[in-house]
Design an enzyme around this catalytic site. Structure first.
Site, PDB file in Angstrom:
ATOM      1  N   THR A  62       0.842  -1.194   0.000  1.00 18.82           N
ATOM      2  CA  THR A  62       0.000   0.000   0.000  1.00 18.82           C
ATOM      3  C   THR A  62       0.879   1.245   0.000  1.00 18.82           C
ATOM      4  O   THR A  62       0.622   2.198  -0.738  1.00 18.82           O
ATOM      5  CB  THR A  62      -0.960  -0.025   1.210  1.00 18.82           C
ATOM      6  OG1 THR A  62      -1.755  -1.213   1.114  1.00 18.82           O
ATOM      7  CG2 THR A  62      -1.876   1.183   1.226  1.00 18.82           C
ATOM      8  N   ASN A  94      -5.267 -10.877  -6.849  1.00 21.76           N
ATOM      9  CA  ASN A  94      -5.320 -11.507  -5.530  1.00 21.76           C
ATOM     10  C   ASN A  94      -6.576 -12.349  -5.305  1.00 21.76           C
ATOM     11  O   ASN A  94      -6.560 -13.305  -4.559  1.00 21.76           O
ATOM     12  CB  ASN A  94      -5.190 -10.441  -4.436  1.00 21.76           C
ATOM     13  CG  ASN A  94      -6.106  -9.266  -4.649  1.00 21.76           C
ATOM     14  OD1 ASN A  94      -6.116  -8.651  -5.711  1.00 21.76           O
ATOM     15  ND2 ASN A  94      -6.899  -8.944  -3.649  1.00 21.76           N
ATOM     16  N   GLY A 149       5.798  -7.950   1.837  1.00 24.10           N
ATOM     17  CA  GLY A 149       6.451  -9.091   2.482  1.00 24.10           C
ATOM     18  C   GLY A 149       5.493 -10.148   2.994  1.00 24.10           C
ATOM     19  O   GLY A 149       5.725 -11.346   2.834  1.00 24.10           O
ATOM     20  N   THR A 188      13.491   5.628  10.467  1.00 22.33           N
ATOM     21  CA  THR A 188      14.423   4.551  10.813  1.00 22.33           C
ATOM     22  C   THR A 188      13.926   3.245  10.217  1.00 22.33           C
ATOM     23  O   THR A 188      12.748   2.921  10.320  1.00 22.33           O
ATOM     24  CB  THR A 188      14.545   4.443  12.350  1.00 22.33           C
ATOM     25  OG1 THR A 188      15.028   5.706  12.821  1.00 22.33           O
ATOM     26  CG2 THR A 188      15.506   3.344  12.763  1.00 22.33           C
ATOM     27  N   CYS A 216      -9.811  -7.751   2.665  1.00 15.50           N
ATOM     28  CA  CYS A 216     -10.340  -6.399   2.922  1.00 15.50           C
ATOM     29  C   CYS A 216     -11.837  -6.372   2.665  1.00 15.50           C
ATOM     30  O   CYS A 216     -12.603  -5.813   3.440  1.00 15.50           O
ATOM     31  CB  CYS A 216      -9.685  -5.369   2.022  1.00 15.50           C
ATOM     32  SG  CYS A 216      -7.965  -5.673   1.709  1.00 15.50           S
TER      33      CYS A 216
END
Ligand code: PLP
Length: 526
Positions: A73, A161, A212, A249, A338
């Site tokens: 996203t 998907n 991932g 970070t 979703c």
């Protein structure tokens, strides 16, 4: 009690043990900040660099960039923002850009939503336009060719998907070349990673987003490929991490885990290969056909990923089938995770021309690259059990289900003075409740086919009474007659039990509790 079989890999996957170990290492010992110049920082930086190098190899990124993100996203937002800023700049220079933001009608919602959002935020007044797909789920290339002269940004997906349909990206590339199009091109590569060969440097794709958690890395990490020379505007500004392309970070546990997955993918020994996955699909298809002889597959198997099956059993609403599958320990879904949360009919199947009725019977079964023969055998066995259960229980027709749903919604809201909390039990409160109320009875509200597929419910020495929710009412059932012992209502998710508890309470039966979260939250024996 049967073992559970997870067949919803397109929603998310379990973390690969090597990835888990890599993430743990980054949290326990190699926890340095990759921007620090001391040794802890250098160690983290080495892991980061290595993960990026592996990613570049797996993606065939060539001299393009790989930016680590929080997921697809974010990658999609970044690409859309970058493309729209470039289009704005081209316009400001007086160059012709086209005014269309074209996206495939079956794209994941992240794409059209990002287009609409950034178009609005930047006040560009461009026109997002859905490219139709044919009944097989493939983009209509004839229409695309007509639209290309006006297209500023094109968004397509490598594989879908919900259906597993694989897009012919090479054919799209040929169209772009033939039209001498200067449109920017974003590809959603989420479902293709690890399942289709990728060699992005050999394409004219500008941006490709990956996630991932669809491939055995944890949630919260992903990557974006950016072709060398493609316009880029950071979504996140700050400390200049990721070469200034994405500040903040770095999520080192996630990146190290993704790196481990990509390493495994590169070495080719951990995950099932294409031929093996095709074999698994054949086995699953055969068992589905035998359990549900009238089954229809919603996309041609030949043009879809071997890891995804999208099917319907005519007359059987997907909710009914999924409840029975869940009872048998099979975790599948009706379309994307979703849309499951929003319980909307699938926009993907509707775009392919299925009517709302057909789309309402669709079920998606998807396996991951860690699937093995044991998982597939267990799945087939559970599928057979579901077929039998639905056969024996004379599966409810669409009309029966609609009636049951109407029934359940009439129960809800029947009582304004209802205080749900007072009638709700958590699983860890159940034993104490049963001790205080030794005569209390458990009532299993699941439909007969669910009870058949998953077996009855027992807790300690108690066996639950079978009382399918759709068969209740209008009379109060005998187990809840005035003066009867307290009852604890149970179902799959806690939805039906809550509504029936409310209904019974409205009829004056206060010795009623429902188990929050139903069987889904039942603690597993250690
Ligand atoms: N694109 C596709 C095709 C997907 O399946 C998903 C998963 O939900 C996404 C995008 C969004 O990915 P993420 O969860 O990493 O944001």
């Amino acid at each position: 009690m049967h073992h559970t079989v997870y067949l919803d890999a397109n929603a998310t996957t379990q973390v690969l043990p090597a990835a888990l170990a890599a993430a743990t290492r980054m949290m326990e010992t190699q926890f340095g900040n990759a921007s620090s110049s001391h040794s802890h920082g250098l160690a983290a930086r080495a892991v980061l660099d290595r993960a990026r190098a592996t990613a570049a190899q797996v993606l065939g990124a060539g001299d393009g960039h790989v930016v680590f993100t929080s997921g697809a996203t974010e990658g999609i937002q970044t690409a859309v923002l970058s493309a729209l800023c470039a289009i704005r700049a081209r316009r400001a220079r007086g160059e012709a850009t086209g005014h269309l933001l074209v996206y495939g009608a079956t794209e994941h919602k992240a794409v059209p939503q990002a287009l609409a959002h950034w178009n609005e935020v930047l006040g560009l007044g461009l026109e997002p336009r859905a490219l139709p797909v044919n009944p097989e789920g493939l983009p209509d290339l004839h229409t695309l060719a007509l639209w290309l002269p006006d297209t500023a940004l094109l968004c397509t997906m490598a594989a879908n998907n919900e259906t597993g349909v694989v897009t012919d990206l090479a054919a799209i590339e040929r169209l772009l070349a033939a039209a001498h199009s200067c449109a920017l091109w974003l590809v959603d590569g989420v479902q293709a990673l690890g399942k289709l060969p990728l060699d992005l440097q050999r394409t004219r794709i500008d941006y490709a987003a990956f996630s991932g958690h669809k491939l055995h890395a944890p949630k919260g990490v992903g990557m974006l490929y950016v072709r060398r020379g493609a316009p880029f505007t950071p979504l996140m500004a700050g400390g200049g991490q990721e070469g200034g392309l994405r500040s903040g970070t770095e999520n080192m546990p996630g990146i190290a885990a993704l790196g481990a997955v990509l390493q495994a993918l590169r070495k080719g020994q951990t995950f099932a290969n294409h031929a093996t996955l095709h074999g698994y699909r054949e086995q699953l298809v055969a068992s589905l056909r035998s359990a549900f002889p009238t089954i229809e597959f919603n996309v041609p198997l030949a043009s879809s990923l071997p890891t995804t099956l999208n099917f319907s059993v005519p007359g059987l609403p997907s909710k009914t089938l999924m409840d029975v599958f869940d009872a048998a320990g099979l975790r599948v879904s009706a379309g994307s995770a979703c849309s499951a949360a929003q319980s909307a009919p699938s926009h993907v199947l509707q775009a392919m021309g299925l009517d709302a009725q057909q789309a309402a019977t669709a079920v998606r079964l998807s396996i991951g690259l860690l699937a093995d023969a044991r998982l597939v055998d267990a799945a087939c066995e559970a599928i057979a059990r579901c077929g039998q259960a639905l056969g024996m229980a004379q599966s409810p027709s669409a009309a029966d289900t609609a009636r049951a749903q109407a029934q359940v919604s009439t129960w809800a809201g029947a009582d304004a003075s209802w205080d749900a909390a007072a009638f709700t039990l958590q699983w860890d409160e159940l034993d104490a409740f049963l001790q205080t109320h030794p005569r209390a009875r458990l009532v299993d509200l699941r439909e007969r086919a669910e009870q058949q597929a998953g077996g009855g419910i027992a807790h300690g020495s108690r066996t639950a009474i079978s009382a399918p929710a759709s068969e209740l009412g209008p009379q109060i059932p005998a187990w809840c007659a005035p003066g009867s012992a307290p009852v604890v209502l149970l179902c799959r998710s806690g939805n039906r039990s809550l509504k029936v508890a409310q209904w019974l309470h409205g009829q004056g039966h206060t010795a009623v509790r429902h188990l929050h979260g139903g069987l889904a939250l039942r603690p597993r024996p250690a």
